[in-house]
Design a protein around this motif. Structure first.
Motif, PDB file in Angstrom:
ATOM      1  N   PHE A  59       0.841  -1.202   0.000  1.00 29.53           N
ATOM      2  CA  PHE A  59       0.000   0.000   0.000  1.00 29.53           C
ATOM      3  C   PHE A  59       0.872   1.246   0.000  1.00 29.53           C
ATOM      4  N   GLY A  60       0.509   2.246  -0.819  1.00 28.88           N
ATOM      5  CA  GLY A  60       1.227   3.508  -0.862  1.00 28.88           C
ATOM      6  C   GLY A  60       0.889   4.371   0.342  1.00 28.88           C
ATOM      7  N   ARG A  61       1.818   5.218   0.702  1.00 31.30           N
ATOM      8  CA  ARG A  61       1.619   6.119   1.842  1.00 31.30           C
ATOM      9  C   ARG A  61       0.583   7.171   1.503  1.00 31.30           C
ATOM     10  N   ASP A  62      -0.363   7.359   2.397  1.00 34.11           N
ATOM     11  CA  ASP A  62      -1.444   8.335   2.241  1.00 34.11           C
ATOM     12  C   ASP A  62      -1.821   8.784   3.649  1.00 34.11           C
ATOM     13  N   ASP A  63      -1.083   9.745   4.184  1.00 33.65           N
ATOM     14  CA  ASP A  63      -1.256  10.155   5.577  1.00 33.65           C
ATOM     15  C   ASP A  63      -2.645  10.739   5.828  1.00 33.65           C
ATOM     16  N   PRO A  64      -3.188  10.460   7.018  1.00 34.25           N
ATOM     17  CA  PRO A  64      -4.529  10.943   7.366  1.00 34.25           C
ATOM     18  C   PRO A  64      -4.525  12.432   7.695  1.00 34.25           C
ATOM     19  N   GLU A  65      -5.707  12.993   7.779  1.00 32.17           N
ATOM     20  CA  GLU A  65      -5.903  14.383   8.210  1.00 32.17           C
ATOM     21  C   GLU A  65      -6.153  14.384   9.711  1.00 32.17           C
ATOM     22  N   PRO A  66      -5.765  15.398  10.423  1.00 26.55           N
ATOM     23  CA  PRO A  66      -4.885  16.468   9.968  1.00 26.55           C
ATOM     24  C   PRO A  66      -3.464  15.933   9.822  1.00 26.55           C
ATOM     25  N   ARG A  67      -2.750  16.463   8.869  1.00 26.54           N
ATOM     26  CA  ARG A  67      -1.366  16.041   8.635  1.00 26.54           C
ATOM     27  C   ARG A  67      -0.545  16.349   9.882  1.00 26.54           C
ATOM     28  N   SER A  68       0.297  15.388  10.265  1.00 23.63           N
ATOM     29  CA  SER A  68       1.094  15.548  11.475  1.00 23.63           C
ATOM     30  C   SER A  68       2.323  14.654  11.396  1.00 23.63           C
ATOM     31  N   ALA A  69       3.380  15.066  12.068  1.00 20.60           N
ATOM     32  CA  ALA A  69       4.577  14.228  12.177  1.00 20.60           C
ATOM     33  C   ALA A  69       4.346  13.070  13.143  1.00 20.60           C
ATOM     34  N   TYR A  70       3.187  13.034  13.792  1.00 16.48           N
ATOM     35  CA  TYR A  70       2.888  11.982  14.765  1.00 16.48           C
ATOM     36  C   TYR A  70       1.933  10.933  14.225  1.00 16.48           C
ATOM     37  N   THR A  71       1.497  11.071  12.956  1.00 16.55           N
ATOM     38  CA  THR A  71       0.594  10.096  12.358  1.00 16.55           C
ATOM     39  C   THR A  71       1.046   9.766  10.942  1.00 16.55           C
ATOM     40  N   ALA A  72       0.682   8.566  10.490  1.00 16.40           N
ATOM     41  CA  ALA A  72       0.967   8.155   9.123  1.00 16.40           C
ATOM     42  C   ALA A  72      -0.088   7.137   8.717  1.00 16.40           C
ATOM     43  N   GLY A  73      -0.265   6.991   7.423  1.00 19.67           N
ATOM     44  CA  GLY A  73      -1.225   6.022   6.921  1.00 19.67           C
ATOM     45  C   GLY A  73      -0.785   5.450   5.591  1.00 19.67           C
ATOM     46  N   TRP A  74      -1.280   4.256   5.301  1.00 23.44           N
ATOM     47  CA  TRP A  74      -1.008   3.578   4.036  1.00 23.44           C
ATOM     48  C   TRP A  74      -2.300   2.920   3.576  1.00 23.44           C
ATOM     49  N   GLY A  75      -2.670   3.149   2.322  1.00 27.33           N
ATOM     50  CA  GLY A  75      -3.835   2.503   1.736  1.00 27.33           C
ATOM     51  C   GLY A  75      -5.133   3.202   2.079  1.00 27.33           C
ATOM     52  N   SER A  76      -6.236   2.629   1.572  1.00 26.26           N
ATOM     53  CA  SER A  76      -7.571   3.145   1.852  1.00 26.26           C
ATOM     54  C   SER A  76      -8.562   1.997   1.753  1.00 26.26           C
ATOM     55  N   PRO A  77      -9.234   1.622   2.853  1.00 26.40           N
ATOM     56  CA  PRO A  77      -9.082   2.205   4.179  1.00 26.40           C
ATOM     57  C   PRO A  77      -7.659   1.984   4.685  1.00 26.40           C
ATOM     58  N   ALA A  78      -7.234   2.847   5.562  1.00 24.11           N
ATOM     59  CA  ALA A  78      -5.819   2.961   5.894  1.00 24.11           C
ATOM     60  C   ALA A  78      -5.355   2.111   7.064  1.00 24.11           C
ATOM     61  N   ILE A  79      -4.109   1.676   6.911  1.00 22.50           N
ATOM     62  CA  ILE A  79      -3.310   1.218   8.044  1.00 22.50           C
ATOM     63  C   ILE A  79      -2.865   2.515   8.704  1.00 22.50           C
ATOM     64  N   ILE A  80      -3.136   2.686   9.983  1.00 20.11           N
ATOM     65  CA  ILE A  80      -2.829   3.945  10.675  1.00 20.11           C
ATOM     66  C   ILE A  80      -1.746   3.718  11.728  1.00 20.11           C
ATOM     67  N   LEU A  81      -0.745   4.580  11.716  1.00 19.14           N
ATOM     68  CA  LEU A  81       0.294   4.600  12.739  1.00 19.14           C
ATOM     69  C   LEU A  81       0.177   5.924  13.480  1.00 19.14           C
ATOM     70  N   ARG A  82       0.241   5.851  14.820  1.00 21.94           N
ATOM     71  CA  ARG A  82       0.274   7.063  15.654  1.00 21.94           C
ATOM     72  C   ARG A  82       1.448   6.918  16.606  1.00 21.94           C
ATOM     73  N   CYS A  83       2.303   7.910  16.658  1.00 23.44           N
ATOM     74  CA  CYS A  83       3.484   7.891  17.524  1.00 23.44           C
ATOM     75  C   CYS A  83       3.299   8.888  18.658  1.00 23.44           C
ATOM     76  N   GLY A  84       3.740   8.483  19.852  1.00 20.36           N
ATOM     77  CA  GLY A  84       3.625   9.357  21.007  1.00 20.36           C
ATOM     78  C   GLY A  84       2.315   9.170  21.758  1.00 20.36           C
ATOM     79  N   VAL A  85       1.669   8.023  21.555  1.00 23.29           N
ATOM     80  CA  VAL A  85       0.435   7.736  22.286  1.00 23.29           C
ATOM     81  C   VAL A  85       0.775   7.420  23.734  1.00 23.29           C
ATOM     82  N   VAL A  86      -0.231   7.460  24.589  1.00 30.12           N
ATOM     83  CA  VAL A  86      -0.016   7.100  25.993  1.00 30.12           C
ATOM     84  C   VAL A  86       0.083   5.588  26.115  1.00 30.12           C
ATOM     85  N   ARG A  87       0.705   5.152  27.183  1.00 26.88           N
ATOM     86  CA  ARG A  87       0.868   3.725  27.438  1.00 26.88           C
ATOM     87  C   ARG A  87      -0.501   3.074  27.601  1.00 26.88           C
ATOM     88  N   PRO A  88      -0.759   1.984  26.879  1.00 31.64           N
ATOM     89  CA  PRO A  88      -2.032   1.282  27.054  1.00 31.64           C
ATOM     90  C   PRO A  88      -2.134   0.711  28.466  1.00 31.64           C
TER      91      PRO A  88
END
Length: 172
Positions: A59-88
Motif C-alpha cells: 500500500f502507498g503512503r497516504d497520511d490521514p488528516e490532519p497532517r502531522s509528524a505523529y501520524t501516518a497512513g497507508w492505503g484506503s481504508p488505511a493502516i494507521i500509525l500514531r506515535c507518542g500515544v499514551v501507554r495502554p
C-alpha cells in the motif's frame, strides 16, 4: 528468515488469525486523533516519521488528516500509525504479563516488541513495548490473517528500530 523471527511470528498467530484493528481511513477526508507527546518523545516521533516507508505491505503512503509528524497512513481504508500515544493500560497489567488476559498478547516481530490488544469491537491494535516512545498501529477492518499483520509489523520494524531506541517510554 531467522529462528527468532519464526518464534516471534508464532506469538502473533493467535491475534492475527482474527480480523484486526479497525480505524478511520486516511486519504478520504477522515480524521485521526493526533497524539500530544512530550518534547523528548516528539523528537523521536519526528525521526520515525522521516524513517517510515513509502509503501507498506503493498500500500502507498497516504497520511490521514490532519497532517502531522505523529501520524501516518497507508492505503484506503488505511493502516494507521500514531506515535507518542499514551501507554495502554493493559501494558502494565500483571495478568497480561503472565499471559492471563486473552484480549492482550505480547510478542515480537523482527526485534520490535508489541502489545496486541483485542478491542471491544473485536478489532486489534498493536502498540510497541520496550521502546522510548509508544507507537500504535491499527489495521483496517477486513485486513486479517497472520500474513497481513505480520507483513505490516515486519515492514515497520526497521523504521521503529532506527528511530525509537530501546528503553522505557515516559510514564504518561
Amino acid at each position: 528468515m531467522n529462528i527468532s523471527r519464526h518464534r516471534s511470528l508464532a506469538l502473533l498467530a493467535p491475534a492475527l488469525l482474527i480480523a484486526v484493528a479497525g480505524c478511520s481511513p486516511g486519504g478520504d477526508g477522515a480524521t485521526v486523533a493526533v497524539p500530544s507527546p512530550d518534547a523528548r518523545t516528539a523528537g523521536l516521533c519526528r525521526d520515525l516519521h522521516r524513517a517510515l516507508p513509502g509503501k507498506l505491505d503493498g500500500f502507498g503512503r497516504d497520511d490521514p488528516e490532519p497532517r502531522s509528524a505523529y501520524t501516518a497512513g497507508w492505503g484506503s481504508p488505511a493502516i494507521i500509525l500514531r506515535c507518542g500515544v499514551v501507554r495502554p493500560p493493559k501494558m502494565v497489567d500483571p495478568e497480561v504479563a503472565e499471559g492471563g488476559d486473552p484480549d492482550a498478547l505480547a510478542g515480537g516481530v523482527d526485534g520490535v516488541d508489541w502489545l496486541m490488544e483485542k478491542r471491544g469491537d473485536g478489532t486489534w491494535r498493536f502498540t510497541t513495548a520496550n521502546r522510548e516512545a509508544y507507537v500504535e498501529v491499527s489495521l483496517p477492518e477486513g485486513m486479517s490473517g497472520q500474513e497481513a499483520g505480520a507483513a505490516v509489523l515486519t515492514g515497520l520494524a526497521p523504521s521503529v528500530k532506527k528511530a525509537i531506541p530501546e528503553g522505557i517510554a515516559s510514564m504518561r
